[in-house]
Motif scaffolding. Structure first.
Motif, PDB file in Angstrom:
ATOM      1  N   LEU A 304       0.928  -1.230  -0.177  1.00  0.00           N
ATOM      2  CA  LEU A 304       0.101   0.031   0.077  1.00  0.00           C
ATOM      3  C   LEU A 304       1.114   1.319  -0.029  1.00  0.00           C
ATOM      4  CD1 LEU A 304      -3.162   0.559   1.966  1.00  0.00           C
ATOM      5  CD2 LEU A 304      -1.561   2.350   1.703  1.00  0.00           C
ATOM      6  N   GLN A 305       0.648   2.175  -0.857  1.00  0.00           N
ATOM      7  CA  GLN A 305       1.570   3.196  -0.871  1.00  0.00           C
ATOM      8  C   GLN A 305       0.978   4.623  -0.497  1.00  0.00           C
ATOM      9  OE1 GLN A 305       2.696   3.459  -5.334  1.00  0.00           O
ATOM     10  NE2 GLN A 305       4.615   3.083  -4.581  1.00  0.00           N
ATOM     11  N   LEU A 306       1.771   5.422   0.036  1.00  0.00           N
ATOM     12  CA  LEU A 306       1.544   6.552   0.437  1.00  0.00           C
ATOM     13  C   LEU A 306       2.071   7.670  -0.271  1.00  0.00           C
ATOM     14  CD1 LEU A 306       2.067   5.943   4.276  1.00  0.00           C
ATOM     15  CD2 LEU A 306      -0.007   5.438   3.018  1.00  0.00           C
ATOM     16  N   ARG A 307       1.399   8.920  -0.704  1.00  0.00           N
ATOM     17  CA  ARG A 307       2.054   9.787  -1.459  1.00  0.00           C
ATOM     18  C   ARG A 307       1.864  11.280  -0.680  1.00  0.00           C
ATOM     19  NH1 ARG A 307       2.619  10.705  -7.136  1.00  0.00           N
ATOM     20  NH2 ARG A 307       3.066  12.818  -7.669  1.00  0.00           N
ATOM     21  N   PRO A 308       2.935  11.979  -0.603  1.00  0.00           N
ATOM     22  CA  PRO A 308       2.750  13.377   0.144  1.00  0.00           C
ATOM     23  C   PRO A 308       1.758  14.068  -0.176  1.00  0.00           C
ATOM     24  CG  PRO A 308       5.211  12.870  -0.181  1.00  0.00           C
ATOM     25  CD  PRO A 308       4.318  11.889  -1.016  1.00  0.00           C
ATOM     26  N   GLU A 309       1.105  14.723   0.924  1.00  0.00           N
ATOM     27  CA  GLU A 309      -0.256  15.449   0.684  1.00  0.00           C
ATOM     28  C   GLU A 309       0.311  17.041   0.575  1.00  0.00           C
ATOM     29  OE1 GLU A 309      -4.114  16.128   0.077  1.00  0.00           O
ATOM     30  OE2 GLU A 309      -3.026  14.551  -0.205  1.00  0.00           O
ATOM     31  N   ASP A 310       1.597  17.614   0.951  1.00  0.00           N
ATOM     32  CA  ASP A 310       2.035  18.799   1.038  1.00  0.00           C
ATOM     33  C   ASP A 310       3.507  18.703   0.707  1.00  0.00           C
ATOM     34  OD1 ASP A 310       2.366  17.559   3.442  1.00  0.00           O
ATOM     35  OD2 ASP A 310       2.541  19.473   4.405  1.00  0.00           O
ATOM     36  N   GLU A 311       3.916  19.836   0.276  1.00  0.00           N
ATOM     37  CA  GLU A 311       5.320  19.791   0.108  1.00  0.00           C
ATOM     38  C   GLU A 311       6.330  19.665   1.050  1.00  0.00           C
ATOM     39  OE1 GLU A 311       8.368  23.272  -1.760  1.00  0.00           O
ATOM     40  OE2 GLU A 311       6.483  23.850  -1.669  1.00  0.00           O
ATOM     41  N   ALA A 312       5.932  19.960   2.226  1.00  0.00           N
ATOM     42  CA  ALA A 312       6.442  19.596   3.517  1.00  0.00           C
ATOM     43  C   ALA A 312       6.422  18.081   3.998  1.00  0.00           C
ATOM     44  CB  ALA A 312       6.321  20.450   4.496  1.00  0.00           C
ATOM     45  N   ALA A 313       5.613  17.445   3.253  1.00  0.00           N
ATOM     46  CA  ALA A 313       5.658  16.109   3.795  1.00  0.00           C
ATOM     47  C   ALA A 313       5.177  15.839   5.151  1.00  0.00           C
ATOM     48  CB  ALA A 313       6.725  15.404   3.092  1.00  0.00           C
ATOM     49  N   THR A 314       3.966  16.635   5.618  1.00  0.00           N
ATOM     50  CA  THR A 314       3.598  16.359   6.969  1.00  0.00           C
ATOM     51  C   THR A 314       2.623  15.558   6.821  1.00  0.00           C
ATOM     52  OG1 THR A 314       2.041  18.461   6.772  1.00  0.00           O
ATOM     53  CG2 THR A 314       4.446  18.931   7.602  1.00  0.00           C
ATOM     54  N   ALA A 315       1.790  15.165   5.887  1.00  0.00           N
ATOM     55  CA  ALA A 315       0.766  14.267   5.604  1.00  0.00           C
ATOM     56  C   ALA A 315       0.806  13.433   4.585  1.00  0.00           C
ATOM     57  CB  ALA A 315      -0.452  15.298   5.753  1.00  0.00           C
TER      58      ALA A 315
END
Length: 477
Positions: A304-315
């Motif tokens: 299961l892959q997760l992709r950064p939701e914001d540029e700072a990769a906080t989510a």
């Protein structure tokens, strides 16, 4: 109707939260507004009342604490004179740590304020095409009429307008167990992804699906982001099969009476894919092809892959895992994912009927359609999700439009605020644009000088900064 005066400065289409908030804020700034609402002549299938600002689903405006992103957004709206928040506070009912309202009294209060305003004229008729008047704000909500949606699609391109909303959950980065996951893009660069097909001959022998159009875009995105593009949560065979069984057996949200369930093959709920066969997910969003777990040197059974939701990769977004599971079930099932056992969910997944545009591709900095100058979008049609966010989008749209009409430089709310986060979301490019509630990922992260803070402490510091920056912005305006 507030009389027969026909002259106006701005037309607002839609008498929901976004439209009413936008109309009120414009009128408060001395502009004459014509608010066009199709009730009582016509209702959407979800509406039961003829009042403005009808809350059609829940009476809850969600959490009130400032350590909650939507709680911060509500406090910001209070401070800048939001009509919706004032009426919500006046009609609130006990709801523990949330703000909930008496729906009928809330709609009555909103209707009374709008109809009594000397610079707002309310006109009751259906709008079937984008009005010729400029400027105009379209705030017609998630159930925009077919005729108006067709007019909008003709103006911006049908490929930029969606009629069904498929949202995957988002988790906080610092709640991921990083010892169990690794960063690598599928089809990534370097030797780490080579020769892994032999790692599991029983899987490699199975036919794999042909590359779909979205795979090409995925590869381009991966190439740009390198091996930071995805976080991989690996499953062995037993973990994968247990996860699939849990998805299939989970308790789902039933479609509402006004919804026609029309799933698109490109964004099926994960539990629908799971129900099609035990290996469907393994050859879909959980395919392990092109990935090697550096701890084992082998390709996992599934990922299961997760992709950064914001540029700072906080989510991080759970890629391909839009779902109709009930929220409690999402927490239970998704915490079966290796690395997400203690995940904090900033947004839950959902699939429901919704009309919205591809805001990052279509909207300029004043929430104005680039293809149609003078046509602005506010509320859920722009891609925000939720009552409070819709009112906030109406507020921000009105503020920016008022600045335009006064020939002033645009002064949007600071990106450190939740109101600024509304604009951040509308402008943030994604492989596939999805509506969203406000989350901390939409708000600029803290300076590293603050050091490592626990989640609640970090959010409290971000909230303090947001209110300080908001007050300074508001005072200067």
């Amino acid at each position: 109707m507030n009389g027969a005066e026909s002259q106006h400065d701005v037309v607002v289409v839609g008498g929901g939260l976004a439209g009413c908030e936008a109309a009120y804020q414009l009128a408060q700034r001395g502009l004459r507004v014509r608010l066009v609402e199709m009730k009582p002549h016509k209702r959407t299938p979800a509406q039961t009342s003829d009042r403005l600002a009808e809350l059609v689903c829940s009476n809850s405006l969600r959490g009130a604490a400032l350590s909650n992103a939507v709680g911060l957004l509500k406090e910001e709206l209070r401070r800048v004179g939001s009509l919706a928040l004032r009426c919500a506070d006046e009609t609130s009912v006990p709801a523990g740590g949330a703000l909930a309202v008496d729906r009928e009294r809330f709609a009555e209060a909103m209707t009374r304020e709008i109809e009594a305003h000397p610079r707002i004229t309310v006109e009751h008729r259906e709008v079937t095409e984008i009005p010729a008047e400029r400027p105009v704000i379209l705030a017609t909500g998630p159930l925009t009429s077919d005729a108006l949606a067709a007019s909008l699609a003709a103006a911006v391109g049908a490929e930029h307008l969606a009629y069904y909303d498929a949202i995957a959950p988002i988790v906080s980065a610092d709640s991921i167990d990083w010892s169990r996951v690794w960063k690598q893009s599928r089809y990534g660069k370097g030797g780490a992804v080579r020769g892994d097909r032999a790692a599991q001959p029983e899987r490699a022998a199975q036919p794999e699906r042909a590359a779909q159009p979205e795979d090409a875009a995925e590869r381009r995105d991966d190439a740009e982001a390198g091996d930071e593009a995805y976080v991989n949560c690996p499953f062995d065979e037993a973990q994968y099969k247990a996860f699939v069984q849990a998805l299939v057996a989970s308790d789902k949200v039933e479609a509402r009476a006004f919804e026609e369930v029309r799933y698109f093959e490109g964004c099926l709920p994960c539990e629908v894919m799971a129900a099609r066969g035990e290996q469907t997910l393994a050859f879909g969003p959980m395919k392990p092809v092109g990935l090697t777990d550096p701890r084992t040197g082998r390709r996992p059974y599934a990922v299961l892959q997760l992709r950064p939701e914001d540029e700072a990769a906080t989510a991080y977004n759970l890629v391909g895992f839009q779902t109709r599971m009930k929220y409690a079930e999402q927490l239970r099932v998704f915490r079966m994912v290796p690395g997400l056992e203690e995940a904090e969910f900033l947004r839950m997944g959902s699939v429901h009927r919704n009309t919205f545009v591809d805001a990052p591709a279509l909207l300029g900095p004043a929430m104005e359609l680039r293809a149609l100058p003078g046509v602005h979008l506010a509320g859920q049609i722009s891609g925000v999700e939720g009552y409070v966010e819709s009112a906030a989008a109406g507020f921000v749209c009105a503020i920016l439009l008022a600045q335009q009409l006064r020939n002033e430089p645009l002064r949007p709310p600071p990106p450190t605020t939740a109101l600024g986060g509304i604009l951040t979301h509308l402008g943030r490019k994604q492989p596939t644009y999805q509506p969203s509630n406000i989350t901390w990922a939409h708000i600029a992260p803290l300076d590293p000088a603050h050091g490592k803070l626990r989640k609640r402490a970090r959010y409290e510091v971000m909230a303090e900064r947001a209110l300080r920056d908001l007050d300074a912005w508001w005072a200067a305006g």
